[in-house]
Enzyme design. Sequence first.
Site, PDB file in Angstrom:
ATOM      1  N   GLU A 183       0.842  -1.190   0.000  1.00 49.46           N
ATOM      2  CA  GLU A 183       0.000   0.000   0.000  1.00 49.46           C
ATOM      3  C   GLU A 183       0.888   1.255   0.000  1.00 49.46           C
ATOM      4  O   GLU A 183       1.951   1.267   0.612  1.00 49.46           O
ATOM      5  CB  GLU A 183      -0.889  -0.012   1.250  1.00 49.46           C
ATOM      6  CG  GLU A 183      -1.907   1.102   1.331  1.00 49.46           C
ATOM      7  CD  GLU A 183      -2.788   1.026   2.569  1.00 49.46           C
ATOM      8  OE1 GLU A 183      -3.880   1.600   2.546  1.00 49.46           O
ATOM      9  OE2 GLU A 183      -2.376   0.377   3.560  1.00 49.46           O
TER      10      GLU A 183
ATOM     11  N   LYS B  92     -10.077   0.479  -2.138  1.00 49.89           N
ATOM     12  CA  LYS B  92     -10.154   0.094  -0.724  1.00 49.89           C
ATOM     13  C   LYS B  92     -11.524   0.434  -0.133  1.00 49.89           C
ATOM     14  O   LYS B  92     -11.971   1.579  -0.188  1.00 49.89           O
ATOM     15  CB  LYS B  92      -9.045   0.816   0.049  1.00 49.89           C
ATOM     16  CG  LYS B  92      -8.899   0.392   1.508  1.00 49.89           C
ATOM     17  CD  LYS B  92      -7.716   1.129   2.136  1.00 49.89           C
ATOM     18  CE  LYS B  92      -7.476   0.708   3.584  1.00 49.89           C
ATOM     19  NZ  LYS B  92      -6.300   1.415   4.164  1.00 49.89           N
TER      20      LYS B  92
ATOM     21  N   CYS C 291      -5.008  -3.707   3.339  1.00 48.23           N
ATOM     22  CA  CYS C 291      -4.668  -3.340   4.719  1.00 48.23           C
ATOM     23  C   CYS C 291      -5.818  -3.517   5.717  1.00 48.23           C
ATOM     24  O   CYS C 291      -6.084  -4.619   6.181  1.00 48.23           O
ATOM     25  CB  CYS C 291      -4.134  -1.899   4.731  1.00 48.23           C
ATOM     26  SG  CYS C 291      -3.149  -1.496   6.209  1.00 48.23           S
TER      27      CYS C 291
END
Length: 287
Positions: free
Chosen positions: A43, A116, A158
């Site tokens: 990321e 995301k 994440c």
Amino acid sequence: MQRCRIALAQMNSVADLKENLDNAERLIIEAGHQGADLIVLPECFASFGGGSVAEVAKTIEQAGVIARLSSLSARHGVWLVAGTLPMVEDGNPDIRAFSRCLVFDSQGREVSYYDKVHLFDVDVADTTGRYRESSDYQPGQHLSLIDTPWGKLAPLVCYDLRFPELFKALALNGAEIICLPSAFTAVTGQAHWEPLIRARAIENALYVLAVNQCGQTGSRKTWGHSMVVDPWGEICACAGDDVELVLVDLRPDTLVKARESIPSLNHHKLATGWYPLPVRTNDPNGS
């Protein structure tokens, strides 16, 4: 699922775009020389901790970063899961960017992307303290499932790791490999990184390729310890605290045996359409 050599490129990205891209290219070239078929970047690999997200997104567009990533994939004949880049869609009235993970095939074609979904709005007992991704980013609105030569692959990012329903939705749609570009903090990483990754792999009998940022960037310290976990929950390989390339050969028989031994994906009681976001698939030919 076919045998696949994957490479996780653990990085210590900084604010400087050129430095980060040069470092990413060096790792991609090294992975290609070692026979990697699929390379995963972390990321925020291109810019981490520098300037406003809107400015970074504009710089990335002007610098032709996507074209460079495409060229690297094609030149080295590898699939590339390109961590995340801040991207603003044309005509979007919301000035916040998407944290977007682009996926390129071995011919350099952008075959899919994932924005995301879960944004890191959390207070952590570290030197940064307060994280509010939603101030700069807007959440994605779909999941992505990608046909590859080695099986069905899905990118998540994440903080998504803490939401098992995403993994379950993808697994029930056929996912066999989850890529997880991350910038997990040192505090949360030390406590939760490994157990969460192993749990998601075990629950869904799939491979999790989790690549993290490492080291200190400004006031933020990230955990590193990028790892590949197999469908039985075993750690195939794990990085340390520094910049590192982790290479692992994924074994299709491990996935088959795990799913045959404990066929939990066949035993779920979830109704059709239970997950609220659509799962988009790509054309196997990359169109």
